[in-house]
Design a protein around this motif. Structure first.
Motif, PDB file in Angstrom:
ATOM      1  N   ALA A  37       7.263 -24.210  60.669  1.00  0.00           N
ATOM      2  CA  ALA A  37       6.334 -25.076  59.939  1.00  0.00           C
ATOM      3  C   ALA A  37       6.954 -26.444  59.661  1.00  0.00           C
ATOM      4  CB  ALA A  37       5.919 -24.400  58.632  1.00  0.00           C
ATOM      5  N   ALA A  38       8.177 -26.456  59.158  1.00  0.00           N
ATOM      6  CA  ALA A  38       8.821 -27.727  58.832  1.00  0.00           C
ATOM      7  C   ALA A  38       9.074 -28.564  60.078  1.00  0.00           C
ATOM      8  CB  ALA A  38      10.126 -27.470  58.087  1.00  0.00           C
ATOM      9  N   THR A  39       9.401 -27.897  61.178  1.00  0.00           N
ATOM     10  CA  THR A  39       9.648 -28.620  62.427  1.00  0.00           C
ATOM     11  C   THR A  39       8.403 -29.376  62.878  1.00  0.00           C
ATOM     12  OG1 THR A  39      11.339 -27.070  63.175  1.00  0.00           O
ATOM     13  CG2 THR A  39      10.216 -28.344  64.876  1.00  0.00           C
ATOM     14  N   LEU A  40       7.261 -28.754  62.762  1.00  0.00           N
ATOM     15  CA  LEU A  40       6.032 -29.357  63.274  1.00  0.00           C
ATOM     16  C   LEU A  40       5.354 -30.295  62.276  1.00  0.00           C
ATOM     17  CD1 LEU A  40       4.544 -26.249  65.079  1.00  0.00           C
ATOM     18  CD2 LEU A  40       5.548 -28.266  66.141  1.00  0.00           C
ATOM     19  N   PHE A  41       5.440 -29.959  60.980  1.00  0.00           N
ATOM     20  CA  PHE A  41       4.660 -30.715  59.994  1.00  0.00           C
ATOM     21  C   PHE A  41       5.521 -31.616  59.098  1.00  0.00           C
ATOM     22  CE2 PHE A  41       1.880 -27.246  61.161  1.00  0.00           C
ATOM     23  CZ  PHE A  41       0.640 -27.865  61.268  1.00  0.00           C
ATOM     24  N   ALA A  42       6.836 -31.574  59.238  1.00  0.00           N
ATOM     25  CA  ALA A  42       7.687 -32.416  58.396  1.00  0.00           C
ATOM     26  C   ALA A  42       8.752 -33.138  59.217  1.00  0.00           C
ATOM     27  CB  ALA A  42       8.329 -31.575  57.304  1.00  0.00           C
ATOM     28  N   ALA A  43       8.500 -33.307  60.509  1.00  0.00           N
ATOM     29  CA  ALA A  43       9.462 -33.992  61.374  1.00  0.00           C
ATOM     30  C   ALA A  43       9.481 -35.488  61.073  1.00  0.00           C
ATOM     31  CB  ALA A  43       9.115 -33.760  62.841  1.00  0.00           C
ATOM     32  N   ILE A  86      -1.152 -29.826  54.807  1.00  0.00           N
ATOM     33  CA  ILE A  86       0.064 -29.066  55.133  1.00  0.00           C
ATOM     34  C   ILE A  86       1.282 -29.967  55.069  1.00  0.00           C
ATOM     35  CG2 ILE A  86       1.260 -27.758  56.929  1.00  0.00           C
ATOM     36  CD1 ILE A  86      -1.517 -26.854  57.913  1.00  0.00           C
ATOM     37  N   LYS A  87       1.181 -31.169  55.615  1.00  0.00           N
ATOM     38  CA  LYS A  87       2.311 -32.107  55.588  1.00  0.00           C
ATOM     39  C   LYS A  87       2.723 -32.432  54.160  1.00  0.00           C
ATOM     40  CE  LYS A  87       1.742 -34.504  60.018  1.00  0.00           C
ATOM     41  NZ  LYS A  87       1.484 -35.814  60.668  1.00  0.00           N
ATOM     42  N   PRO A 101       9.625 -33.297  51.969  1.00  0.00           N
ATOM     43  CA  PRO A 101      10.767 -33.176  51.044  1.00  0.00           C
ATOM     44  C   PRO A 101      10.410 -33.751  49.677  1.00  0.00           C
ATOM     45  CG  PRO A 101      11.458 -34.072  53.168  1.00  0.00           C
ATOM     46  CD  PRO A 101       9.965 -34.054  53.185  1.00  0.00           C
ATOM     47  N   LYS A 102      10.807 -33.018  48.646  1.00  0.00           N
ATOM     48  CA  LYS A 102      10.527 -33.468  47.286  1.00  0.00           C
ATOM     49  C   LYS A 102      11.397 -34.668  46.929  1.00  0.00           C
ATOM     50  CE  LYS A 102       9.081 -28.902  45.656  1.00  0.00           C
ATOM     51  NZ  LYS A 102       9.321 -27.809  44.690  1.00  0.00           N
TER      52      LYS A 102
END
Length: 234
Positions: A195-201, A224-225, A230-231
């Motif tokens: 999830a992080a790879t695709l939506f938080a790259a 989702i993003k 990151p907080k």
């Protein structure tokens, strides 16, 4: 031990004076049969003689060689797995924390789970993982390249294997905490959360790629993003 010729040259030339004669013998692209017979003997040399820890200038696996005379017990020691970590956040005992692991091809991790806790779907691109359950129960599984889910409910003391590179997860569906140790056949297995790879790259994966791949709208992608971003800290 089967190592590529360039690596043999690197080790023999740079990592220890006892290996220097082999650097000349390895200068040919076609080593002689006599040299090939000597390679097993060469690798009986103590690993401490080539341990990449310090700054002799030569690096193996991204870490520089350290003289054997300067090695200490702390190069092989790590306390980080002795106590529970933050829920669902892996604590890694890799070459980044234990310099003596470099070239040895092993590492470990610990993950602690609150009730309902999840280690989300992820992969380890450089290693297979064997997981040992310290406490509690976990529902675990991986997905094969044929898109088949292989899953199991683990109980205390049981073991489950996640093959290298396959997407897998761990979920605590119980009402008590759980904890698992993982062992890898790599000094730095790497972790890639799906999830992080695709939506938080960074930079972002284009929205039109995500909307088409997941058959969702732009609003869902943005939602989702925002949840995976990151907080920010003050």
């Amino acid at each position: 031990m089967n190592l590529p010729l360039p690596l043999l040259k690197l080790i023999a030339t740079n990592c220890h004076s006892k290996w220097k004669p082999f650097s000349r013998m390895l200068s040919s692209s076609l080593p002689s049969p006599a040299l090939l017979l000597q390679i097993p003997t060469l690798f009986k040399t103590s690993v401490l003689q080539i341990l990449p820890l310090g700054s002799l200038g030569t690096k193996l696996n991204g870490y520089a060689c350290k003289d054997a005379a300067n090695i200490t017990a702390d190069d092989f020691f790590f306390q980080g797995l002795a106590k529970p970590g933050a829920p669902s956040i892996p604590t890694a005992a890799s070459v980044q924390k234990i310099p003596g692991l470099n070239t040895l091809g092993v590492s470990m991790t610990r993950v602690d789970f609150a009730p309902g806790g999840l280690n989300p779907p992820h992969t380890h691109p450089r290693a297979t993982e064997i997981s040992f359950l310290l406490e509690g129960e976990l529902d675990v599984g991986f997905v094969t390249t044929s898109n088949v889910l292989i899953s199991k409910t683990m109980k205390k003391g049981e073991v489950f294997v996640f093959p290298r590179g396959l997407v897998h997860y761990q979920k605590n569906n119980g009402d008590k905490p759980a904890a698992a140790l993982g062992a890898f056949n790599s000094q730095l297995p790497g972790t890639q959360s799906i999830a992080a790879t695709l939506f938080a790259a960074t930079p972002e994966v284009p929205d039109n790629v995500l909307t088409k791949a997941f058959q969702i709208g732009t609003k869902e992608v943005d939602k989702i993003k925002s949840r995976l971003a990151p907080k920010k800290t003050d």
